[in-house]
Design an enzyme around this catalytic site. Sequence first.
Site, short mmCIF file in Angstrom:
data_model
loop_
_atom_site.label_atom_id
_atom_site.label_comp_id
_atom_site.label_asym_id
_atom_site.label_seq_id
_atom_site.Cartn_x
_atom_site.Cartn_y
_atom_site.Cartn_z
N TYR A 144 33.36 43.90 35.26
CA TYR A 144 33.41 42.73 36.19
C TYR A 144 33.24 41.82 34.38
O TYR A 144 34.28 40.67 34.50
CB TYR A 144 32.29 41.92 36.99
CG TYR A 144 32.56 41.02 37.63
CD1 TYR A 144 34.18 40.44 38.39
CD2 TYR A 144 32.00 40.08 37.52
CE1 TYR A 144 34.57 39.67 38.86
CE2 TYR A 144 32.27 38.30 38.22
CZ TYR A 144 33.08 38.09 38.79
OH TYR A 144 33.30 37.20 39.27
N SER B 104 34.35 33.23 35.29
CA SER B 104 32.98 32.92 35.85
C SER B 104 32.07 33.04 35.26
O SER B 104 31.68 33.36 33.93
CB SER B 104 33.06 34.52 36.72
OG SER B 104 31.66 34.66 37.09
#
Length: 267
Positions: free
Chosen positions: A161, A148
């Site tokens: 995350y 990501s």
Amino acid sequence: MSVHELHGRKALVTGGARGLGQGMAEALARAGAAVMIGDVLDVEGAETAQLIGKTGATTGFTHLDVTDEGNWEQAVATTVSELGGFDILVNNAGIELSSLIVDIDPGDLRRMFDVNVVGTTLGLKHGLRAMRPGGAAGAGGSIINIASVAATIVFPGIAGYSGTKSAVDRITRIAAAEAGKLGYGVRVNCVYPGLVPTAMGMKLAVDMAELGLFPSAEDAVEAVVGLTPSGRLGEVADMADAVVFLASDAARFVNGTGLAVDGAMGS
Ligand SMILES: NC(=O)c1ccc[n+]([C@@H]2O[C@H](COP(=O)([O-])OP(=O)(O)OC[C@H]3O[C@@H](n4cnc5c(N)ncnc54)[C@H](O)[C@@H]3O)[C@@H](O)[C@H]2O)c1
């Protein structure tokens, strides 16, 4: 038609029932690959496989919780037997649970590490075992991990995350090094997608407002666009095309790296 040719290739896409994974599975099939979808969402996963099958591609669905080693063994065996081989693995399954660090819930943190880090690493383990010489498929291949932009930027509310995706980034490079050194014939790369308005992407924007970091979800989205030199959010197709490229022979000397598909947000 796809610019990158994948006829004869056999792919497994984790988290392929919906969102980015669905787009990646569709794009791989359009490029000519046979595609197995692995997901915990049995109904949606089977529907997505059926939808892709209607285009004439060979597809299937297998129940796969990426945190479960037995599920991986079964999913790889199903892929090899139903598709007749296995040479592309997209480790796409992932979850995002937003929180300020001062409020972080250890259960949420562990769950994210379990799915995003343990799940991806088990995928590498079983993918490499199957694709390396002497493995159940044995013909080498390409493994693509979905990291990501959160691994390359600083954005509030996503500490856990971001930690998991930074781990995916590092593990990708070590997997490529081991596979190269040991002659597995498998390339391993990752992609850093920018924000895409899937179920996960939209929830993240809502979370940012709920955490008090932005006045509204719309303001959070605007802030992301403002940080993105290309001036827009990502689209599913942007990520899917990057995966097809990394899976294809056009990327034959691309190994052990991360491809930012984020409109330069992380630059
Ligand atoms: N959407 C974004 O903005 C964005 C940006 C960067 C990276 N990513 C990453 O892209 C990937 C896909 O995200 P998305 O936006 O499509 O999310 P999504 O929530 O829409 O889809 C995720 C899919 O993964 C599946 N999944 C979740 N846990 C699983 C498990 N344990 N085993 C198997 N499957 C599981 C879900 O059932 C779902 O089908 C994730 O790894 C995510 O972290 C997304």
